[in-house]
Design an enzyme around this catalytic site. Structure first.
Site, short mmCIF file in Angstrom:
data_model
loop_
_atom_site.label_atom_id
_atom_site.label_comp_id
_atom_site.label_asym_id
_atom_site.label_seq_id
_atom_site.Cartn_x
_atom_site.Cartn_y
_atom_site.Cartn_z
N ASN A 1 -14.67 33.24 23.03
CA ASN A 1 -14.62 31.82 22.67
C ASN A 1 -16.01 31.33 22.27
O ASN A 1 -16.98 32.09 22.29
CB ASN A 1 -14.09 30.99 23.84
CG ASN A 1 -12.61 31.21 24.11
OD1 ASN A 1 -11.81 31.27 23.18
ND2 ASN A 1 -12.25 31.33 25.37
N HIS B 1 -4.03 29.79 20.41
CA HIS B 1 -4.90 30.09 19.26
C HIS B 1 -4.09 30.18 17.97
O HIS B 1 -4.37 31.00 17.10
CB HIS B 1 -5.68 31.38 19.48
CG HIS B 1 -6.63 31.32 20.65
ND1 HIS B 1 -7.90 30.82 20.54
CD2 HIS B 1 -6.48 31.71 21.94
CE1 HIS B 1 -8.51 30.90 21.73
NE2 HIS B 1 -7.66 31.42 22.59
#
Length: 498
Positions: free
Chosen positions: A125, A53
């Site tokens: 997510n 990420h």
């Protein structure tokens, strides 16, 4: 009148254009601290990027609760009428800081709520499931998404080899390779807590919960070809879209929903409700609207407020807690540990991570200790228990005991687990166009992958649906045929004519 420029120690700077030298052509002098300070700070301007990420975009906003789930939770931020300031960070998973925004990948959806009882972080997510269900496989999975140790390039072979040997990934792979695997910007995606969490109320009753954030902007996606055009023009398309929308006053919103499961139901469901590769059927546990999340303020400094933001599922508040979800249990440790490595021992003292409520604890010393020792209010109260009016425990924050059965062992998470039923239900929702794009996207991602790995993966698709495996095989073969076709030139045309 303009502010006077100073050194970091506060001394005024007389000349920021010229270094101190011994004569006009002479060497530099060590006494030029202004030059040394400038160069030293430049060398240290970058911090380690996130291991996953790394590329992200974020903004500030508000969570407003309009529904009533007070019978399920005592969390003040989830009570009717509550308004809580918050921070959101969206991200890709695999790419580094310099990666293009418009790449096919899962999107991180991390939220920090600054509640009156402390920070509550929801780290999920844009998909309700994940590739693996046992955290011991998470580092292996991430290795397949990163660069090959020899070639230093991304490896489709590693990716599909791992997935073809891990049938629990089918659900997430199908979502990733579908239309929703390549959204046009952060505003046009759903967000999910993904894990199973729990709520608990004043009566000491626990309920399992799934969090959903449904975009009010609608879903918009790129095809692979459209994304290639975008990346050819800008690598910052998500940042441009999110920042620009908020600057223009077009504040994105998400409808906040929960699925609630009574605690005892977890022992009755035909699937494991704590399995991150599974969803809860909405017919059994319908989504309940509870509020709206709005993003309405861009950060004043991206590094300070987004790059330094540290989200961890370990951050819960009274009324919200964990579950036996194995992946969640591992992330409770690993996220906070990653922040301690990347940002420093006291990373929660960075302004963007600071709670907006009073904080009292006995942690001391170490990196990033800028709060004057320890946060107890008395220098003599640096241990607990003590006789110097230091902070004490609060029994009202004690949650009910977690119902856990079973002997400690390494249970095979694939035994008796149906990894094909839920992907099949998703596949059957796709129309013909969506299925064709799914086959095409998978075939494109399989370029250069050995045939035996492709076939191993296709056998998993067969178990989902016969059309799924057949469609992918046909798309892979079509790509091979195009690659092997002899290009037509004037010379070959003339030869053919003769």
């Amino acid at each position: 009148m303009a502010k006077k420029m100073t050194t970091s120690a506060g001394a005024p700077i007389p000349d920021n254009q010229n270094s101190i030298t011994a004569g006009a052509r002479g060497p530099l002098l060590m006494q030029d601290y202004q030059l040394i300070e400038k160069l030293a700070h430049q060398n240290r301007e970058r911090i380690p990027e996130r291991a996953v990420h790394a590329k992200g975009w974020g903004a500030h906003g508000t969570l407003k609760i309009t529904g009533d789930i007070s019978k399920y939770t005592k969390a003040k931020a989830l009570q009717p009428g509550a308004e809580t300031p918050m921070l959101a960070r969206f991200s890709t998973v695999a790419g580094e800081m310099g990666a293009a925004d418009a790449e096919r990948d899962v999107r991180g959806f991390a939220l920090k709520f600054y509640t009156e009882d402390g920070n509550w972080d929801l780290v999920g997510n844009n998909t309700p499931v994940f590739f693996v269900r046992d955290p011991v496989k998470f580092p292996d999975f991430i290795h397949t998404q990163k660069r090959h140790p020899k070639t230093n390039m991304r490896s489709p072979t590693a990716m599909w080899d791992f997935w073809s040997l891990s049938p629990e990934s089918l659900h997430q792979v199908t979502i990733l390779m579908s239309d929703r695997g390549l959204p046009i910007d952060p505003m046009h995606i759903n967000g999910y807590g993904s894990h199973t969490f729990s709520l608990w109320n004043d009566a000491g009753e626990r309920y399992w919960v799934k969090f959903h954030f449904k975009t009010q902007q609608g879903h918009k996606h790129y095809t692979n070809a459209e994304a290639e055009e975008v990346v050819g023009q800008t690598r910052e398309s998500y940042q441009e879209a999110l920042f620009g929308a908020i600057e223009d006053g077009n504040y994105p919103k998400w409808t906040v929903q929960v699925q609630i499961m009574p605690e005892a139901d977890a022992e009755k469901t035909p699937y494991n409700p704590f399995d991150l590769t599974k969803v809860w059927p909405h017919g059994d546990y319908p989504c309940i609207d509870i509020g709206v999340m709005e993003l309405n303020r861009n950060p004043d400094n991206y590094f300070a407020e987004i790059e330094n933001a540290a989200f961890s599922p370990s951050n819960v508040v009274p009324g919200i807690s964990y579950s036996p979800d194995k992946m969640l249990q591992a992330r409770i440790f690993s996220y906070a540990d990653a922040h301690r490595h990347r940002l420093g021992t006291h990373y929660e003292n960075i302004p963007v991570n600071q709670p907006k409520c009073p904080v009292h604890h006995y942690h001391r010393d170490g990196q990033m200790n800028t709060f004057g020792g320890i946060k107890t209010g008395n220098p003599d109260a640096y241990y607990e228990p003590n006789s110097f009016d230091g902070p004490v425990e609060d029994a009202s924050a004690q949650e009910p005991p977690l119902r856990i059965d079973g002997d400690a062992d390494r249970y095979n998470h694939r035994d008796g687990n149906d990894d094909y039923g839920q992907p099949r239900a998703l596949f059957e929702l796709f129309d013909d166009g969506q299925r064709q794009r799914l086959y095409s996207n998978i075939a494109a991602a399989m370029g250069g992958v050995p045939d035996e790995i492709v076939e191993r993966q296709c056998k998993h698709f067969d178990k989902v649906h016969a059309d799924y495996g057949a469609g992918v095989r046909a798309a892979v073969q079509a790509n091979k045929d195009r690659a092997n076709a002899v290009p037509v030139t004037d010379e070959t045309s003339q030869t053919a004519a003769e």
